[in-house]
Design an enzyme around this catalytic site. Structure first.
Site, PDB file in Angstrom:
ATOM      1  N   HIS A  66     -83.766  20.380 -59.146  1.00  0.00           N
ATOM      2  CA  HIS A  66     -82.366  20.761 -58.932  1.00  0.00           C
ATOM      3  C   HIS A  66     -81.424  19.614 -59.280  1.00  0.00           C
ATOM      4  O   HIS A  66     -81.707  18.444 -59.030  1.00  0.00           O
ATOM      5  CB  HIS A  66     -82.136  21.288 -57.515  1.00  0.00           C
ATOM      6  CG  HIS A  66     -82.318  20.315 -56.403  1.00  0.00           C
ATOM      7  ND1 HIS A  66     -81.288  19.541 -55.903  1.00  0.00           N
ATOM      8  CD2 HIS A  66     -83.403  19.993 -55.655  1.00  0.00           C
ATOM      9  CE1 HIS A  66     -81.735  18.807 -54.902  1.00  0.00           C
ATOM     10  NE2 HIS A  66     -83.014  19.056 -54.732  1.00  0.00           N
ATOM     11  N   ASP A  68     -78.107  19.673 -58.329  1.00  0.00           N
ATOM     12  CA  ASP A  68     -77.027  19.525 -57.343  1.00  0.00           C
ATOM     13  C   ASP A  68     -77.431  18.550 -56.243  1.00  0.00           C
ATOM     14  O   ASP A  68     -78.616  18.244 -56.050  1.00  0.00           O
ATOM     15  CB  ASP A  68     -76.655  20.884 -56.739  1.00  0.00           C
ATOM     16  CG  ASP A  68     -77.793  21.512 -55.952  1.00  0.00           C
ATOM     17  OD1 ASP A  68     -78.963  21.394 -56.385  1.00  0.00           O
ATOM     18  OD2 ASP A  68     -77.525  22.123 -54.902  1.00  0.00           O
ATOM     19  N   GLU A 119     -79.413  24.419 -55.194  1.00  0.00           N
ATOM     20  CA  GLU A 119     -80.578  24.320 -54.309  1.00  0.00           C
ATOM     21  C   GLU A 119     -80.178  23.839 -52.928  1.00  0.00           C
ATOM     22  O   GLU A 119     -80.788  24.227 -51.923  1.00  0.00           O
ATOM     23  CB  GLU A 119     -81.613  23.362 -54.925  1.00  0.00           C
ATOM     24  CG  GLU A 119     -82.982  23.395 -54.257  1.00  0.00           C
ATOM     25  CD  GLU A 119     -83.132  22.459 -53.072  1.00  0.00           C
ATOM     26  OE1 GLU A 119     -84.134  22.571 -52.334  1.00  0.00           O
ATOM     27  OE2 GLU A 119     -82.240  21.598 -52.872  1.00  0.00           O
ATOM     28  N   GLU A 120     -79.143  22.994 -52.862  1.00  0.00           N
ATOM     29  CA  GLU A 120     -78.690  22.475 -51.568  1.00  0.00           C
ATOM     30  C   GLU A 120     -77.773  23.449 -50.827  1.00  0.00           C
ATOM     31  O   GLU A 120     -77.282  23.135 -49.754  1.00  0.00           O
ATOM     32  CB  GLU A 120     -77.975  21.130 -51.771  1.00  0.00           C
ATOM     33  CG  GLU A 120     -78.835  20.016 -52.365  1.00  0.00           C
ATOM     34  CD  GLU A 120     -79.882  19.479 -51.410  1.00  0.00           C
ATOM     35  OE1 GLU A 120     -79.995  20.021 -50.291  1.00  0.00           O
ATOM     36  OE2 GLU A 120     -80.586  18.533 -51.779  1.00  0.00           O
ATOM     37  N   GLU A 143     -89.196  17.543 -56.671  1.00  0.00           N
ATOM     38  CA  GLU A 143     -88.794  17.036 -55.365  1.00  0.00           C
ATOM     39  C   GLU A 143     -89.527  15.723 -55.113  1.00  0.00           C
ATOM     40  O   GLU A 143     -90.653  15.541 -55.591  1.00  0.00           O
ATOM     41  CB  GLU A 143     -89.137  18.032 -54.251  1.00  0.00           C
ATOM     42  CG  GLU A 143     -88.332  19.315 -54.250  1.00  0.00           C
ATOM     43  CD  GLU A 143     -86.910  19.123 -53.751  1.00  0.00           C
ATOM     44  OE1 GLU A 143     -86.600  18.036 -53.203  1.00  0.00           O
ATOM     45  OE2 GLU A 143     -86.089  20.061 -53.918  1.00  0.00           O
ATOM     46  N   HIS A 326     -80.585  12.636 -48.492  1.00  0.00           N
ATOM     47  CA  HIS A 326     -79.351  12.960 -47.763  1.00  0.00           C
ATOM     48  C   HIS A 326     -78.814  11.793 -46.928  1.00  0.00           C
ATOM     49  O   HIS A 326     -77.958  11.998 -46.076  1.00  0.00           O
ATOM     50  CB  HIS A 326     -79.561  14.169 -46.833  1.00  0.00           C
ATOM     51  CG  HIS A 326     -79.982  15.410 -47.531  1.00  0.00           C
ATOM     52  ND1 HIS A 326     -80.007  16.647 -46.893  1.00  0.00           N
ATOM     53  CD2 HIS A 326     -80.389  15.653 -48.806  1.00  0.00           C
ATOM     54  CE1 HIS A 326     -80.426  17.579 -47.751  1.00  0.00           C
ATOM     55  NE2 HIS A 326     -80.670  16.981 -48.913  1.00  0.00           N
TER      56      HIS A 326
END
Length: 356
Positions: A66, A68, A119-120, A143, A326
């Site tokens: 992903h 994003d 995806e987020e 990932e 994150h």
């Protein structure tokens, strides 16, 4: 170990472009242009994903990461061997490694690299669109697993929004406030979840958290409260059952209206660590000097969407330490980025063994 200068420039350039979930357009266009320069047949698909295809042949491998990120601007910089920046680990590092590894085509193997959007976000629009297409022979989800590890299982996710509303009351009126009613409801939901699964391993336990609360809001006529409740769902637990339980617990005999809405739902997923793809990773990691670890994660990924739809051999893989996901100190080891490219090239080389 260091990547080539073009591969390092690809990684840094991608991280330097902000791509908050649902605002990925600039990064998508940039990545499409970079893939085209490397010889990919590159375009933007109908969901807004960056897509690059390279090579020809009967074996089709999809590398989907992903593009994003979550919110939070982090100044992009090098600190020693590490690239610091939002998305460096989750998950532009894995996505850049996919592009770098696939740049040199393998005879008989067609590779599609996808920079998936949203995806987020609960929508996961990029993966959901790709899931409607024909399944490949193998799929790798981008990932952070660490260069010498492969992820084969993810918990599912269920996100509920609970909205409470009632006629406005004077602050001195007897009885609970609407905020207190909301907290009491949360306590009932949490307690119901706590007895669902008792397991020694964290991966096998059901997690239920209060992700947000907005209470005591009103317009003088109606007062409202809102809860956001998030579950991490292990294999063996049906998210639909959790929805039903929450709805029953929200039933109220008084004058308060309670509405439960599902904001996002993904089933838990586990893929075989003995699949041809998993074995190819184990051999490629060993050839690069590592010893493979198979991981199970409490989060979710696009694997939760694509494996049920495609059913092909699938794992998640990419450089980076997921403990930085994150966080304000998100960073990626450049050496591990280079090692992951070597491993991915080894996997793609082994994909050609499927040709009869």
């Amino acid at each position: 170990m260091r990547p080539s200068e073009p591969d390092l420039a690809l990684l840094r350039g991608l991280v330097e472009i902000p791509s908050l979930s649902r605002r990925e357009g600039e990064a998508v266009e940039w990545l499409v242009a970079r893939m085209a320069e490397r010889g990919f047949r590159a375009s933007v698909d109908d969901a807004g994903n960056a897509v690059g295809e390279i090579g020809e042949g009967p074996v089709h491998v999809v590398l989907l990461g992903h593009i994003d990120t979550v919110a939070g601007e982090i100044a992009v910089r090098m600190e020693g061997d590490e690239l610091v920046g939002r998305g460096a680990v989750d998950a532009k590092g894995p996505l850049a490694a996919f592009v770098a590894a696939a740049t040199d085509p393998v005879a008989g193997v067609r590779v599609t690299v996808v920079g998936a959007v949203e995806e987020e976000s609960p929508t996961s629009a990029g993966a959901r669109y790709r899931a409607t297409l024909t399944a490949p022979d193998w799929c790798v989800i981008g990932e952070p697993s660490g260069w010498d590890a492969v992820t084969v299982a993810y918990k599912g996710r269920l996100t509920l929004e609970v909205a409470l509303s009632r006629e406005a009351r004077h602050g001195a009126s007897p009885g609970p406030t609407v905020a207190e009613e909301a907290l009491a409801l949360w306590t009932r939901v949490r307690d119901a979840a706590s007895v669902r699964v008792s397991a020694a391993r964290s991966f096998d336990r059901l997690d239920c958290r209060l992700e947000g609360i907005d209470a005591g809001v009103g317009d003088g006529l109606v007062e409202r409260a809102r809860l956001r409740i998030g579950y991490r769902v292990p294999p063996g637990v049906d998210p639909g059952d959790l929805e039903d339980v929450a709805a029953r617990l929200a039933e109220h005999d008084g004058g308060t209206s309670v509405v439960v809405t599902t904001q996002g739902r993904e089933e838990p997923v586990r893929t075989p660590r003995t699949s041809p793809l998993a074995r190819a990773f184990a051999r490629a990691i060993a050839a690069a000097g590592g010893e493979t670890t198979f991981k199970e994660k409490s989060g979710t990924s696009d694997m939760n969407i694509l494996f049920p739809a495609w059913g092909c051999p699938m794992v998640a893989y990419g450089p980076g330490d997921s403990r930085y996901d994150h966080t304000p100190i998100e960073r990626l080891s450049i050496a591990d980025f280079a090692r992951s490219i070597t491993v991915l090239k080894g996997v793609l080389g082994r994909a050609s063994d499927r040709i009869i």
